[in-house]
Design a protein around this motif. Structure first.
Motif, PDB file in Angstrom:
ATOM      1  N   TRP A  21      15.752  -5.806  -6.123  1.00 16.80           N
ATOM      2  CA  TRP A  21      16.488  -5.748  -4.769  1.00 16.80           C
ATOM      3  C   TRP A  21      15.961  -6.828  -3.881  1.00 16.80           C
ATOM      4  CZ3 TRP A  21      19.824  -1.930  -4.534  1.00 16.80           C
ATOM      5  CH2 TRP A  21      20.812  -1.892  -3.377  1.00 16.80           C
ATOM      6  N   PRO A  22      17.314  -7.475  -3.257  1.00 16.43           N
ATOM      7  CA  PRO A  22      17.045  -8.640  -2.342  1.00 16.43           C
ATOM      8  C   PRO A  22      16.125  -8.514  -1.171  1.00 16.43           C
ATOM      9  CG  PRO A  22      19.464  -8.428  -3.059  1.00 16.43           C
ATOM     10  CD  PRO A  22      18.773  -7.191  -3.504  1.00 16.43           C
ATOM     11  N   GLY A  23      15.123  -9.522  -1.197  1.00 19.84           N
ATOM     12  CA  GLY A  23      14.255  -9.351   0.103  1.00 19.84           C
ATOM     13  C   GLY A  23      13.066  -8.496  -0.303  1.00 19.84           C
ATOM     14  N   GLY A  24      13.081  -7.764  -1.436  1.00 21.91           N
ATOM     15  CA  GLY A  24      11.898  -6.701  -1.877  1.00 21.91           C
ATOM     16  C   GLY A  24      11.864  -5.536  -0.880  1.00 21.91           C
ATOM     17  N   GLY A  40      -5.917 -11.957   2.537  1.00 24.44           N
ATOM     18  CA  GLY A  40      -6.732 -10.997   2.293  1.00 24.44           C
ATOM     19  C   GLY A  40      -6.078  -9.683   2.581  1.00 24.44           C
ATOM     20  N   ALA A  41      -6.769  -8.471   2.737  1.00 21.68           N
ATOM     21  CA  ALA A  41      -6.312  -6.828   2.954  1.00 21.68           C
ATOM     22  C   ALA A  41      -5.628  -7.082   4.180  1.00 21.68           C
ATOM     23  CB  ALA A  41      -7.222  -6.066   2.883  1.00 21.68           C
ATOM     24  N   GLY A  42      -4.531  -6.446   4.062  1.00 22.37           N
ATOM     25  CA  GLY A  42      -3.605  -6.000   5.372  1.00 22.37           C
ATOM     26  C   GLY A  42      -2.419  -7.109   5.475  1.00 22.37           C
ATOM     27  N   ALA A  43      -2.570  -8.188   4.695  1.00 18.20           N
ATOM     28  CA  ALA A  43      -1.612  -9.253   4.723  1.00 18.20           C
ATOM     29  C   ALA A  43      -0.584  -9.457   3.584  1.00 18.20           C
ATOM     30  CB  ALA A  43      -2.301 -10.640   4.883  1.00 18.20           C
ATOM     31  N   TYR A  44      -0.488  -8.171   2.877  1.00 18.47           N
ATOM     32  CA  TYR A  44       0.259  -8.179   1.579  1.00 18.47           C
ATOM     33  C   TYR A  44       1.760  -7.970   1.976  1.00 18.47           C
ATOM     34  CZ  TYR A  44      -4.218  -7.432  -0.154  1.00 18.47           C
ATOM     35  OH  TYR A  44      -5.775  -7.453  -0.526  1.00 18.47           O
ATOM     36  N   SER A  45       2.510  -9.025   1.626  1.00 18.05           N
ATOM     37  CA  SER A  45       3.987  -9.138   1.784  1.00 18.05           C
ATOM     38  C   SER A  45       4.792  -8.228   0.817  1.00 18.05           C
ATOM     39  CB  SER A  45       4.285 -10.362   2.146  1.00 18.05           C
ATOM     40  OG  SER A  45       4.345 -10.857   0.829  1.00 18.05           O
ATOM     41  N   ALA A  46       5.974  -7.915   1.174  1.00 19.00           N
ATOM     42  CA  ALA A  46       6.852  -7.319   0.239  1.00 19.00           C
ATOM     43  C   ALA A  46       7.002  -8.059  -0.828  1.00 19.00           C
ATOM     44  CB  ALA A  46       8.195  -6.837   0.960  1.00 19.00           C
ATOM     45  N   GLN A  55       6.877  -1.669   2.397  1.00 13.73           N
ATOM     46  CA  GLN A  55       8.159  -0.922   2.988  1.00 13.73           C
ATOM     47  C   GLN A  55       8.269  -0.583   4.408  1.00 13.73           C
ATOM     48  OE1 GLN A  55      10.501  -1.504   0.737  1.00 13.73           O
ATOM     49  NE2 GLN A  55       9.218  -2.285  -0.526  1.00 13.73           N
ATOM     50  N   GLY A  56       7.130  -0.712   4.979  1.00  9.56           N
ATOM     51  CA  GLY A  56       7.141  -0.481   6.608  1.00  9.56           C
ATOM     52  C   GLY A  56       7.129   1.002   6.812  1.00  9.56           C
ATOM     53  N   MET A  57       6.774   1.828   5.870  1.00  7.90           N
ATOM     54  CA  MET A  57       7.060   3.459   6.368  1.00  7.90           C
ATOM     55  C   MET A  57       5.627   3.728   6.902  1.00  7.90           C
ATOM     56  SD  MET A  57       8.290   4.880   2.658  1.00  7.90           S
ATOM     57  CE  MET A  57       8.425   6.256   3.396  1.00  7.90           C
ATOM     58  N   SER A  58       5.831   4.911   7.682  1.00 12.41           N
ATOM     59  CA  SER A  58       4.689   5.614   8.170  1.00 12.41           C
ATOM     60  C   SER A  58       3.823   6.206   7.079  1.00 12.41           C
ATOM     61  CB  SER A  58       5.058   6.457   9.199  1.00 12.41           C
ATOM     62  OG  SER A  58       5.789   7.558   8.915  1.00 12.41           O
ATOM     63  N   ARG A  59       2.395   6.423   7.711  1.00 14.45           N
ATOM     64  CA  ARG A  59       1.588   6.999   6.641  1.00 14.45           C
ATOM     65  C   ARG A  59       2.247   8.530   6.149  1.00 14.45           C
ATOM     66  NH1 ARG A  59      -4.126   6.240   6.069  1.00 14.45           N
ATOM     67  NH2 ARG A  59      -4.765   4.164   6.512  1.00 14.45           N
ATOM     68  N   TRP A 114      -1.783   2.481  -5.738  1.00 12.81           N
ATOM     69  CA  TRP A 114      -1.124   1.301  -5.094  1.00 12.81           C
ATOM     70  C   TRP A 114       0.196   1.964  -4.349  1.00 12.81           C
ATOM     71  CZ3 TRP A 114      -3.449  -2.418  -3.775  1.00 12.81           C
ATOM     72  CH2 TRP A 114      -4.537  -2.948  -4.698  1.00 12.81           C
ATOM     73  N   GLY A 115       0.460   3.175  -4.569  1.00 10.13           N
ATOM     74  CA  GLY A 115       1.460   3.820  -3.867  1.00 10.13           C
ATOM     75  C   GLY A 115       1.622   3.668  -2.431  1.00 10.13           C
ATOM     76  N   LEU A 116       0.417   4.303  -1.983  1.00 11.95           N
ATOM     77  CA  LEU A 116       0.682   4.413  -0.349  1.00 11.95           C
ATOM     78  C   LEU A 116       0.393   2.844   0.215  1.00 11.95           C
ATOM     79  CD1 LEU A 116       0.244   6.447   1.898  1.00 11.95           C
ATOM     80  CD2 LEU A 116      -2.136   6.060   1.976  1.00 11.95           C
ATOM     81  N   PRO A 117      -0.409   1.891  -0.381  1.00 15.26           N
ATOM     82  CA  PRO A 117      -0.284   0.465   0.118  1.00 15.26           C
ATOM     83  C   PRO A 117       1.168  -0.082   0.164  1.00 15.26           C
ATOM     84  CG  PRO A 117      -2.683   0.768  -0.954  1.00 15.26           C
ATOM     85  CD  PRO A 117      -1.510   2.082  -1.157  1.00 15.26           C
ATOM     86  N   TYR A 118       1.958   0.077  -1.059  1.00 17.29           N
ATOM     87  CA  TYR A 118       3.262  -0.418  -1.093  1.00 17.29           C
ATOM     88  C   TYR A 118       3.925   0.107   0.041  1.00 17.29           C
ATOM     89  CZ  TYR A 118       7.418  -1.023  -3.308  1.00 17.29           C
ATOM     90  OH  TYR A 118       8.850  -1.449  -3.796  1.00 17.29           O
ATOM     91  N   LEU A 119       4.013   1.339   0.048  1.00 22.73           N
ATOM     92  CA  LEU A 119       5.149   2.155   0.757  1.00 22.73           C
ATOM     93  C   LEU A 119       4.833   1.697   2.317  1.00 22.73           C
ATOM     94  CD1 LEU A 119       5.446   5.492  -0.839  1.00 22.73           C
ATOM     95  CD2 LEU A 119       6.979   3.771  -0.832  1.00 22.73           C
ATOM     96  N   VAL A 120       3.676   1.723   2.714  1.00 27.92           N
ATOM     97  CA  VAL A 120       3.171   1.450   4.179  1.00 27.92           C
ATOM     98  C   VAL A 120       3.409   0.142   4.534  1.00 27.92           C
ATOM     99  CG1 VAL A 120       1.423   1.449   5.814  1.00 27.92           C
ATOM    100  CG2 VAL A 120       1.692   3.426   4.249  1.00 27.92           C
ATOM    101  N   GLU A 121       2.653  -0.980   3.640  1.00 28.74           N
ATOM    102  CA  GLU A 121       2.694  -2.367   3.913  1.00 28.74           C
ATOM    103  C   GLU A 121       3.905  -3.065   3.570  1.00 28.74           C
ATOM    104  OE1 GLU A 121      -1.068  -3.952   2.397  1.00 28.74           O
ATOM    105  OE2 GLU A 121      -2.372  -2.780   3.571  1.00 28.74           O
TER     106      GLU A 121
END
Length: 441
Positions: free
Chosen positions: A329-332, A402-408, A272-276, A263-270
């Motif tokens: 943290w506010p806003g996730g 579904g996948a790709g729609a997981y918000s902060a 937190q908006g980080m690049s791969r 879950w680390g990579l999906p959390y950081l990318v999807e």
């Protein structure tokens, strides 16, 4: 008769010394450990390979978060379920044979995964991989126990974990890059073929124990019967240190494991908006932190056993507090410095979990050390399985698209699930800690 009675009693004592000479340590010990640990490094590369391929796997197989988490859950479930059987195999047949079988299963499972194009065959291949993975760590610990003096074992166990993190580093740096430049099948097939070289290394060079200087003397009345498998498991479980070790392993290992395995990579990318690349850098930082803590804890534990519980409780408290700050943290969207902070803290999780194995080692005789280590080693992977599944279910429940729609916000609430196993495990540690204190003189 009374005058001659003590004489036979001395024979088994001499036999015991001859059969179990003091571990010598030295260069030969480090060579044996190095060959054994090469299999563990390979196993960690296989185990963590999905951690950098989670998003690719979701696209390749057309699956959502719950199904994606099933890959890691099944792999971890098989690993945990195999721990007691593997411990018994190590105690009965020796670590060398078990390591060779582990390499075969790892390579077979990964090769099948490389060519899988649908969910079911890929899932089966991860189960085979988990079975091979289960055979590595306990075997290396048994080799270390036979080759190194008891006072060195906590340090060598931490070095084993540190070496395994080297395999994780290969995954986050080399494998992640190869996956996006070479593609799915060539990357995973190349990892599988590494097993050929490792198998040859173990088969040709591993000595699982020093040569006994004197042939053991058989006690009067013939060789003592081995306990049944059931009796051996029960004897291990009845030791308070074994049960405490299991809950220490359960509570300390799973946060970093769940983050690094899936879950680390999906959390950081999807979320937190980080690049791969940026997310991969933070996962690399998790590995480096783990290695630094392994060295630190190993040095502390080699000096005094009193450091065990302070290390465990500090790691649990720091992890719980760190995630509380991130999730509240506010806003996730916590700042970068806080993300770096929680990743550094989670680096302590794996090394702290090895303290559980030290409790088991110090409370069980050598002939059932593999079984005791297997019982303890189940703990962290059961915790990881519970966490992986819980997060996946909550993500799908909070993100019906579904996948790709997981918000902060979905990730924030899903990651709160970690506090359930964390609270249960901490309560059991405190309870069993008091029992162990009472049981010991």
């Amino acid at each position: 008769m009374s005058a001659s009675a003590p004489v036979p009693a001395a024979v088994p004592a001499a036999a015991s010394v001859a059969a179990h000479p003091a571990p010598p340590g030295g260069r030969a010990a480090w060579l044996a450990w190095s060959v054994g640990v090469s299999v563990y490094i390979l196993a960690v590369i296989h185990r963590t390979s999905l951690g950098v391929a989670g998003l690719d796997a979701a696209d390749r197989f057309g699956i959502g978060a719950s199904a994606l988490s099933t890959f890691s859950i099944l792999q971890v479930l098989v690993y945990a379920a195999m721990q007691i059987p593997v411990g018994l195999l190590v105690d009965r047949f020796g670590p060398r044979r078990v390591l060779l079988l582990g390499v075969v299963l790892l390579s077979t499972g990964q090769l099948a995964f490389a060519f899988s194009s649908s969910f079911a065959p890929a899932l089966a291949s991860r189960a085979v991989l988990g079975c091979g993975d289960a055979m590595t760590f306990i075997s290396v610990l048994r080799i270390a126990a036979r080759w190194f003096p008891a006072a060195r074992n906590p340090f060598v166990a931490q070095l084993t974990g540190l070496a395994g993190m080297g395999g994780n580093l290969v995954t986050t740096v080399v494998l992640a890059q190869a996956l996006h430049s070479e593609g799915w099948t060539p990357t995973f097939a190349a990892i599988a073929l590494l097993g050929v070289a490792v198998f040859a290394l173990v088969a040709l060079f591993l000595r699982e124990a020093p040569a006994a200087p004197v042939r053991p003397v058989e006690p009067p009345g013939g060789r003592a019967a081995r306990p049944t498998l059931r009796r051996q498991v029960l004897d291990c479980w009845q030791e308070p240190g074994t049960r405490l070790g299991l809950w220490v392993h359960f509570t300390t290992q799973f946060p970093g494991n769940a983050f690094g395995l899936l879950w680390g990579l999906p959390y950081l990318v999807e979320a937190q908006g980080m690049s791969r690349a940026g997310a991969g850098g933070l996962l690399t930082l998790l590995v480096l932190s783990n290695m630094a803590f392994a060295f630190l804890f190993g040095r502390l534990l080699s000096r005094t056993a009193r450091a065990r519980m302070p290390i465990v409780l500090t790691a649990i408290a720091a992890t719980a507090l760190g995630w509380a700050l991130v999730l509240a943290w506010p806003g996730g969207h916590p700042p970068a410095w806080l993300l770096v902070g929680i990743i550094l803290v989670m680096g302590s999780n794996g090394p702290a979990s090895l303290v559980g194995l030290d409790y088991a080692r110090s409370c069980n005789p050598g002939e059932r050390l593999g079984t005791a280590s297997g019982i303890v080693n189940m703990g962290g992977f059961i915790g990881t399985m519970i966490t992986l599944f819980g997060i996946g279910v909550l993500l799908d429940a909070l993100s019906p698209d579904g996948a790709g729609a997981y918000s902060a916000d979905a990730f924030r609430w899903a990651f709160c699930w970690q506090y359930v196993p964390l609270a249960v495990g901490a309560a059991m540690i405190l309870r069993l800690r008091r029992k162990l204190t009472v049981a010991q003189p």
